[in-house]
Write an enzyme that holds these catalytic residues in place. Structure first.
Site, short mmCIF file in Angstrom:
data_model
loop_
_atom_site.label_atom_id
_atom_site.label_comp_id
_atom_site.label_asym_id
_atom_site.label_seq_id
_atom_site.Cartn_x
_atom_site.Cartn_y
_atom_site.Cartn_z
N GLU A 31 0.89 -1.31 -0.11
CA GLU A 31 -0.11 0.08 -0.06
C GLU A 31 0.88 1.33 0.04
OE1 GLU A 31 -2.52 0.39 3.47
OE2 GLU A 31 -3.41 2.11 2.69
N ARG A 258 5.77 -12.46 9.33
CA ARG A 258 6.54 -11.40 9.08
C ARG A 258 7.89 -11.05 9.69
NH1 ARG A 258 2.77 -7.57 8.71
NH2 ARG A 258 3.85 -5.67 9.18
N LYS A 268 4.67 1.43 8.90
CA LYS A 268 4.93 2.44 8.54
C LYS A 268 4.35 3.69 9.13
CE LYS A 268 3.19 0.28 4.89
NZ LYS A 268 2.85 -0.10 3.43
P1 ATP Z 1 3.17 -1.77 7.63
O1 ATP Z 1 2.36 -2.39 8.81
O2 ATP Z 1 4.55 -1.78 8.10
O3 ATP Z 1 2.40 -0.57 7.19
P2 ATP Z 1 1.93 -3.39 5.84
O4 ATP Z 1 1.82 -4.79 6.12
O5 ATP Z 1 0.74 -2.86 6.25
O6 ATP Z 1 3.24 -3.11 6.54
P3 ATP Z 1 2.00 -3.32 3.00
O7 ATP Z 1 2.43 -2.14 2.23
O8 ATP Z 1 0.47 -3.71 2.95
O9 ATP Z 1 2.47 -3.09 4.23
O10 ATP Z 1 2.86 -4.67 2.66
C1 ATP Z 1 3.12 -4.98 1.41
C2 ATP Z 1 3.60 -6.39 1.28
O11 ATP Z 1 4.71 -6.57 2.40
C3 ATP Z 1 2.37 -7.17 2.03
O12 ATP Z 1 2.56 -8.50 1.39
C4 ATP Z 1 3.09 -7.46 3.49
O13 ATP Z 1 2.49 -8.75 3.96
C5 ATP Z 1 4.45 -7.36 3.51
N1 ATP Z 1 5.07 -7.06 4.56
C6 ATP Z 1 4.97 -5.62 5.21
N2 ATP Z 1 5.58 -5.81 6.54
C7 ATP Z 1 6.15 -7.04 6.42
C8 ATP Z 1 7.20 -7.58 7.31
N3 ATP Z 1 7.58 -6.87 8.50
N4 ATP Z 1 7.80 -8.69 7.01
C9 ATP Z 1 7.44 -9.45 5.96
N5 ATP Z 1 6.73 -8.97 4.87
C10 ATP Z 1 5.91 -7.52 5.52
MG MG Z 2 -0.72 -1.35 6.10
#
Ligand code: ATP
Ligand code: MG
Length: 748
Positions: A31, A258, A268
């Site tokens: 995102e 993760r 983020k």
């Molecule tokens: P955040 O919680 O940091 O905002 P998010 O999961 O909302 O992270 P996205 O932009 O939706 O972030 O994630 C893009 C891809 O990266 C998704 O497939 C998510 O599962 C993966 N991802 C995000 N954070 C991690 C992590 N800490 N370890 C592994 N994969 C991750």
């Molecule tokens: Mg998110």
């Protein structure tokens, strides 16, 4: 391909074998609401890595369904990060918003099947009606609306006739399901907000659960890999595709744990808070766990990818020690970075019995690093050392300079302190010293014993630089957020002093400053007038428990491994003797090879192919050993023959030893023969004197000022010219030849 397969690759292989898919398509679906962090790197490495391993494709898709938090600067940051890590997405960047029209049609289809309805409960009521883990939910009275009424309401939602929150579209599944995600999940909500790509075209936006599976389907994704928190959403993913009858070549979702790292926050949202509150200089502050931050700090993309490889892919959440990431870059730079001398907190020394000046030849690399290169260090009577390297009242075990203990100036002479000069407050402002003329490094006949060698710079030629010393942003192992930030995480030293070659030759961007750590020329603030270096990482793991230091006893051939002394077996000892006595290997390399049966047998095979014991030993003990950390001999993509061929190419001066490292990486990855790799990549060393001469002529024509200075006696500029030629050829020029030719040309 990595043979010790993780569960995702195992699944992909099963599917290919069973013919469920002929082609693997994955996607990385961030995102765009913040800069990608190290956790995203893991996801990127998994998705792009699997696609690469199975000759498939990986899409980069911006999951842009929430117009309130998203921004195009984040889209750029995400693209940058993927490219920087060395991956290529298939086709153009994709956006979930490209599919809004089709998603709307799919929603309509569900409504017409009686599988979705417009609900008009308030947000609060919806929450209340959902029940809890122990209590079943209660269905909304609006769930009984007729299909016609739902169609009409949903159309009017789209047209913008209702306010935010007035209605939502929900799937009609099961309000008493044990998995709460199935209790009539929301599919669409109203948001009267401009979207950065679709503007005001839409005022209803699809929810993740609805948009994600369908976007995957539309793109022909085969394996939709996400993190564990979506495990309970998998049933909705399946329900939507199955209910819509999208069952041919449909994607399936798989979850992995993760990445969590200690001493940092990762989401983020929390990172944005640090930026917004001005607690860091921006998303790319070198202390941030963002890829932009690591990049600016000086981490290489290879070190990050390597880190992601070593942490593996698991199904259970755990916390990875940040020291492991630091290890990855330290390990890489240890074998790559030129060593130079910098003094952070200068203390002046006048060497009273030294007259004149000289240039001392000093290697950039220690013996165990198979790289070559020297620079000339200006030396004269006025020098600076690190203030901490002198102590008037030293504690026991202080090995550096004291009023009664001499010390070696690295690459130069042994000095001893004659007088300590202080100001009126008692602060030491200068030392007077004597040097031993016959103690020059490499030709020391003085017989003086010193306990250490310290870094120094010559006063006249030293350059002033700014050094930014970074430490962990949080001292707390599991920080909550901005309130826990460490005040010691950044220290700026504005007038550190560095030897001139670093600034003049621009040999590299990353250096080891002797005894201080690894440093990187800041890609944004660095200028020739005002050089700025960031500390990437220290020389040793400084946070964790200190390794026990037991002195290895040479006589007994005991060697230290992880702080413990393990004696060698008889067979190992015999190897060790053979390596050191007959083949002339240094004891460290000999030790590594002798102790590992796989390495000693591999080494023996390489020697049968090509008799060049020392370079082969270095390569086997370093590169091959690294590959064997998580592989068996059988799983290696290359054999002894290829390694021997590689070393032969270096000795035949077909490639430089620097390029040889890259060729090795390729060999390990692709299994191609070294000659083929060198051919395809165009990495042949340039040893044609005519070509080199024309490059040298160009460099000389471009730098008339430096030529004049050189001819007027500033011979240390020699290194500058050599450096420029190497740079112009991306390191491919034969360095020996360049040295010779530059010498001849400058004399004429
Ligand atoms: P955040 O919680 O940091 O905002 P998010 O999961 O909302 O992270 P996205 O932009 O939706 O972030 O994630 C893009 C891809 O990266 C998704 O497939 C998510 O599962 C993966 N991802 C995000 N954070 C991690 C992590 N800490 N370890 C592994 N994969 C991750
Ligand atoms: Mg998110």
């Amino acid at each position: 391909m990595n043979e010790s397969k993780d569960f995702l690759r195992t699944k992909v292989e099963e599917d290919l074998k069973a013919g469920r898919y002929t082609h693997v398509v994955t996607r990385f679906p961030p995102e765009p609401n913040g800069y990608p962090h190290i956790g995203h790197a893991k996801s990127i490495c998994i998705n792009f890595g699997i696609a690469n391993d199975y000759h498939g494709e990986c899409n980069l898709r911006m999951d842009d369904t929430n117009p309130t938090t998203e921004d195009t600067q984040y889209v750029e940051a995400l693209k940058d990060a993927v490219e920087w890590l060395g991956f290529e997405w298939e086709g153009g960047v994709r956006y979930t918003s490209d599919y809004f029209e089709r998603l709307y049609e799919y929603a309509m289809q569900l409504i017409k099947m009686g599988k979705a309805y417009v609900d008009s409960l308030s947000e609060e009521e919806i929450r209340e009606y959902r029940g809890s883990v122990t209590l079943p939910g209660k269905r909304s009275k609006y769930a009984t609306r007729s299909i016609e009424e739902n169609v009409e309401l949903f159309e009017r939602m789209k047209k913008g006739e209702f306010a935010d929150g007035q209605h939502v579209l929900r799937a009609k599944i099961d309000m008493s399901a044990a998995n709460m995600q199935l209790r009539d999940p929301l599919l669409y909500r109203i948001r009267h907000t401009s979207h950065q790509r679709t503007g005001d075209t839409w005022c209803i936006y699809p929810m993740y659960d609805f948009a994600h599976c369908l976007s995957d389907y539309i793109e022909g994704i085969s394996h939709s890999i996400c993190t564990l928190e979506f495990e309970n959403n998998r049933v909705i993913y399946d329900w939507i595709l199955d209910t819509l009858g999208l069952t041919q070549q449909r994607p399936y979702q798989y979850e992995f744990a993760r990445l969590n790292i200690n001493y940092t926050v990762m989401s983020k949202r929390k990172l944005l808070e640090l930026v917004n509150k001005g607690l860091v200089s921006g998303w790319d502050d070198p202390r941030m766990p963002t890829l932009a931050g690591y990049r600016r700090r000086g981490y290489t993309p290879q070190s990050i990818v390597h880190f992601c490889d070593t942490i593996g892919i698991a199904k259970a959440n755990s916390i990875v020690d940040v020291a492991q990431l630091e290890f990855a870059i330290r390990d890489e730079l240890n074998l790559a970075a030129p060593r130079v001398m910098c003094v952070l907190n200068p203390l002046k020394i006048t060497i009273e019995n030294y007259e004149g000046s000289e240039l001392l030849e000093a290697s950039y690399y220690p013996e165990d690093v198979p790289k070559e290169g020297v620079r000339l260090l200006p030396f004269s009577k006025e020098i600076f050392i690190e203030r901490e390297d002198f102590d008037e009242n030293p504690p026991k075990d202080y090995y550096r300079l004291t009023p009664t203990q001499p010390v070696r100036l690295k690459h130069a002479y042994i000095i001893e302190c004659k007088e300590v000069i202080k100001d009126t407050t008692g602060k030491i402002i200068q030392l007077k010293a004597h040097y031993y003329p016959n103690s020059k490094s490499g030709e020391d006949r003085s017989g003086i014993k010193v306990k250490s060698a310290i870094q120094w710079v010559e006063e006249k030629s030293a350059k002033e630089i700014e050094v930014r010393l970074y430490d962990r942003l949080f001292e707390d192992e599991s920080p909550k957020g901005s309130e826990d930030i460490s005040p010691y995480s950044l220290k700026i030293i504005r007038n550190a002093l560095i030897e001139p070659a670093v600034i003049d030759t621009k040999l590299d961007e990353r250096f080891q400053f002797e005894r201080l750590g690894y440093f990187y020329a800041d890609p944004i603030d660095y200028s020739d007038k005002h050089p700025v270096f960031n500390k990437i990482v220290g020389l040793k793991e400084s946070w964790g428990k200190k390794a026990q230091s037991t002195q290895p006893n040479k006589m007994e051939k005991k060697v230290q491994i992880d702080g413990k002394v393990v004696p060698m077996s008889q067979a190992q000892h015999a190897f060790f003797e053979h390596y050191t006595h007959t083949l002339g290997l240094n004891s460290e390399i000999a030790n590594t090879l002798a102790r590992d049966e796989r390495l000693s047998s591999f080494y023996a095979q390489t020697l049968e192919e090509f008799n060049s014991p020392i370079p082969l030993a270095n390569t086997v003990a370093n590169e091959v050993a690294r590959e064997l950390k998580d592989k068996t001999l059988k799983e290696l993509k290359f054999g002894a023959k290829e390694v021997a061929q590689l070393i032969k190419m270096v000795e035949d001066e077909i490639i430089s030893s620097k390029i040889a490292k890259e060729v090795f990486e390729e060999m390990a990855k692709s299994g191609e023969a070294p000659q083929t790799i060198v051919q395809i990549k165009g990495w042949m060393q340039i040893s044609n004197p005519q070509i080199l001469q024309s490059i040298i002529d160009e460099v000389i024509a471009k730098n008339p000022d430096n030529v004049a200075k050189y001819k007027a006696g500033n011979t240390k500029l020699f290194g500058f010219f050599v450096g420029e030629v190497l740079k112009a050829t991306s390191g491919k020029a034969n360095p020996k030849m360049v040295n010779e030719l530059v010498g001849k040309t400058l004399q004429s």
